[in-house]
Design a protein around this motif. Sequence first.
Motif, PDB file in Angstrom:
ATOM      1  N   ARG A 136     -42.289  45.520 102.358  1.00  0.00           N
ATOM      2  CA  ARG A 136     -42.046  46.484 103.425  1.00  0.00           C
ATOM      3  C   ARG A 136     -41.130  47.589 102.911  1.00  0.00           C
ATOM      4  NH1 ARG A 136     -42.767  40.780 104.335  1.00  0.00           N
ATOM      5  NH2 ARG A 136     -43.871  40.522 106.312  1.00  0.00           N
ATOM      6  N   MET A 137     -41.079  48.712 103.645  1.00  0.00           N
ATOM      7  CA  MET A 137     -40.294  49.845 103.159  1.00  0.00           C
ATOM      8  C   MET A 137     -39.223  50.234 104.165  1.00  0.00           C
ATOM      9  SD  MET A 137     -41.485  53.627 101.839  1.00  0.00           S
ATOM     10  CE  MET A 137     -42.014  54.273 103.427  1.00  0.00           C
ATOM     11  N   ILE A 138     -38.043  50.517 103.642  1.00  0.00           N
ATOM     12  CA  ILE A 138     -36.991  51.195 104.382  1.00  0.00           C
ATOM     13  C   ILE A 138     -36.768  52.533 103.684  1.00  0.00           C
ATOM     14  CG2 ILE A 138     -34.555  51.183 105.051  1.00  0.00           C
ATOM     15  CD1 ILE A 138     -34.686  48.119 105.020  1.00  0.00           C
ATOM     16  N   ALA A 139     -37.066  53.626 104.386  1.00  0.00           N
ATOM     17  CA  ALA A 139     -36.852  54.964 103.835  1.00  0.00           C
ATOM     18  C   ALA A 139     -35.558  55.521 104.408  1.00  0.00           C
ATOM     19  CB  ALA A 139     -38.024  55.878 104.186  1.00  0.00           C
ATOM     20  N   ARG A 150     -29.632  45.295  99.634  1.00  0.00           N
ATOM     21  CA  ARG A 150     -31.012  45.101  99.166  1.00  0.00           C
ATOM     22  C   ARG A 150     -31.538  43.778  99.709  1.00  0.00           C
ATOM     23  NH1 ARG A 150     -30.039  49.602  97.914  1.00  0.00           N
ATOM     24  NH2 ARG A 150     -30.508  50.715  95.982  1.00  0.00           N
ATOM     25  N   HIS A 151     -32.852  43.660  99.700  1.00  0.00           N
ATOM     26  CA  HIS A 151     -33.496  42.409 100.099  1.00  0.00           C
ATOM     27  C   HIS A 151     -34.843  42.355  99.392  1.00  0.00           C
ATOM     28  CE1 HIS A 151     -35.465  39.312 102.516  1.00  0.00           C
ATOM     29  NE2 HIS A 151     -34.249  38.954 102.913  1.00  0.00           N
ATOM     30  N   PRO A 152     -35.248  41.207  98.876  1.00  0.00           N
ATOM     31  CA  PRO A 152     -36.516  41.141  98.126  1.00  0.00           C
ATOM     32  C   PRO A 152     -37.753  41.468  98.951  1.00  0.00           C
ATOM     33  CG  PRO A 152     -35.593  38.935  98.497  1.00  0.00           C
ATOM     34  CD  PRO A 152     -34.531  39.915  98.864  1.00  0.00           C
ATOM     35  N   ALA A 153     -37.662  41.410 100.286  1.00  0.00           N
ATOM     36  CA  ALA A 153     -38.823  41.725 101.128  1.00  0.00           C
ATOM     37  C   ALA A 153     -39.013  43.217 101.317  1.00  0.00           C
ATOM     38  CB  ALA A 153     -38.682  41.045 102.495  1.00  0.00           C
ATOM     39  N   PHE A 154     -37.998  44.028 100.919  1.00  0.00           N
ATOM     40  CA  PHE A 154     -38.040  45.457 101.210  1.00  0.00           C
ATOM     41  C   PHE A 154     -37.866  46.285  99.943  1.00  0.00           C
ATOM     42  CE2 PHE A 154     -36.910  43.643 105.284  1.00  0.00           C
ATOM     43  CZ  PHE A 154     -37.652  44.412 106.173  1.00  0.00           C
ATOM     44  N   THR A 155     -38.574  47.401  99.907  1.00  0.00           N
ATOM     45  CA  THR A 155     -38.315  48.424  98.905  1.00  0.00           C
ATOM     46  C   THR A 155     -37.569  49.563  99.594  1.00  0.00           C
ATOM     47  OG1 THR A 155     -39.312  49.895  97.253  1.00  0.00           O
ATOM     48  CG2 THR A 155     -40.540  49.569  99.277  1.00  0.00           C
ATOM     49  N   ILE A 156     -36.577  50.125  98.923  1.00  0.00           N
ATOM     50  CA  ILE A 156     -35.767  51.204  99.480  1.00  0.00           C
ATOM     51  C   ILE A 156     -36.242  52.519  98.878  1.00  0.00           C
ATOM     52  CG2 ILE A 156     -33.443  52.116  99.800  1.00  0.00           C
ATOM     53  CD1 ILE A 156     -33.887  49.400 101.129  1.00  0.00           C
ATOM     54  N   ARG A 157     -36.569  53.494  99.720  1.00  0.00           N
ATOM     55  CA  ARG A 157     -37.012  54.808  99.249  1.00  0.00           C
ATOM     56  C   ARG A 157     -36.023  55.876  99.710  1.00  0.00           C
ATOM     57  NH1 ARG A 157     -42.523  54.901  97.441  1.00  0.00           N
ATOM     58  NH2 ARG A 157     -42.897  52.793  96.681  1.00  0.00           N
ATOM     59  N   PHE A 158     -35.444  56.561  98.745  1.00  0.00           N
ATOM     60  CA  PHE A 158     -34.518  57.654  99.051  1.00  0.00           C
ATOM     61  C   PHE A 158     -35.284  58.960  99.219  1.00  0.00           C
ATOM     62  CE2 PHE A 158     -31.758  54.544  97.131  1.00  0.00           C
ATOM     63  CZ  PHE A 158     -30.546  54.701  97.766  1.00  0.00           C
ATOM     64  N   THR A 159     -34.733  59.866 100.039  1.00  0.00           N
ATOM     65  CA  THR A 159     -35.267  61.224 100.125  1.00  0.00           C
ATOM     66  C   THR A 159     -34.183  62.263  99.854  1.00  0.00           C
ATOM     67  OG1 THR A 159     -34.843  61.393 102.522  1.00  0.00           O
ATOM     68  CG2 THR A 159     -36.978  60.499 101.829  1.00  0.00           C
ATOM     69  N   HIS A 160     -33.008  61.808  99.420  1.00  0.00           N
ATOM     70  CA  HIS A 160     -31.920  62.738  99.113  1.00  0.00           C
ATOM     71  C   HIS A 160     -32.367  63.695  98.010  1.00  0.00           C
ATOM     72  CE1 HIS A 160     -28.047  64.242  97.654  1.00  0.00           C
ATOM     73  NE2 HIS A 160     -27.570  63.911  98.844  1.00  0.00           N
ATOM     74  N   PRO A 161     -32.166  65.022  98.198  1.00  0.00           N
ATOM     75  CA  PRO A 161     -32.688  66.006  97.241  1.00  0.00           C
ATOM     76  C   PRO A 161     -32.266  65.767  95.801  1.00  0.00           C
ATOM     77  CG  PRO A 161     -31.900  67.107  99.225  1.00  0.00           C
ATOM     78  CD  PRO A 161     -31.495  65.670  99.348  1.00  0.00           C
TER      79      PRO A 161
END
Length: 269
Positions: A136-139, A150-161
């Motif tokens: 799953r994703m947390i943006a 962090r958690h192994p079930a989630f990928t973290i996506r940054f949008t900071h420039p």
Amino acid sequence: GTEAMVPRAAATKILILYHPYGAGLLRPDGIRPVPDYNGWPDERMEKDFGRLAALGVDAVLVTVDWKAWVNEIGRRERYERLLGLVAANPAWPRVFWWVEAADDVAGQDAATFVQWAAALAGGKHGEGFGKIGGRRMIALSPALERWPARHPAFTIRFTHPERGEWTWSHPPTSWCGRAATMDQAVLRTGTVVQRPTKGVVRWVFGRSAAARLREALTAVLEAEEPPKILCLASWNDYRSGDFIEPTRELGDAAFKAVRQIIGKQRGRQ
């Protein structure tokens, strides 16, 4: 990775940013969604996600207002309710979380959020989540430079420039060419190009036919090397003027334009 989620070769996965409804979401000039509801009840969620399914997007980035999530138990319950409704409706697009915060968050709060999300993922609402690369994703909104959990079930996506992971901009033609080189791009549905001057709102996209929105979206999706992920921002950000949800005052031209272009890309039209 991402390609395995998309039912056609080399197709762009299309997400759309979605904001929970509340008094702070709507514009002071009186533009209202159709139909209009008081707050964010089940009826609102069902109507919206039915439309988003018709739009043809792959997943919905649901905005988590950080202050509301930390301070209001009722708001958390509404997020859980939405996820449950999505889990029960396989035809609807799946959900990712989009954390909206003004600045970086405390480590303990971030850990509590991830634990909450993981509990939902492992429970009866888990089917409501979308996945990228099996997770799953947390943006994170552009203001967030770090995320101390962090958690192994989630990928973290940054949008900071400064992280250079996403292209985020209004979409003139020159920008669309640059988007073709990005794995992840954001196309603002860009309704307001300038703040109101003497009561006049200047729109990026003419609302009668949504011609510029059609041009920008087509340019991204038909590029020689289109992005793997394209996020439309957004369905209903009335505060900034970025919305394609049908409204009482402006109609549904933007919604129909996006639906037609996505349908064309996917061979439905």
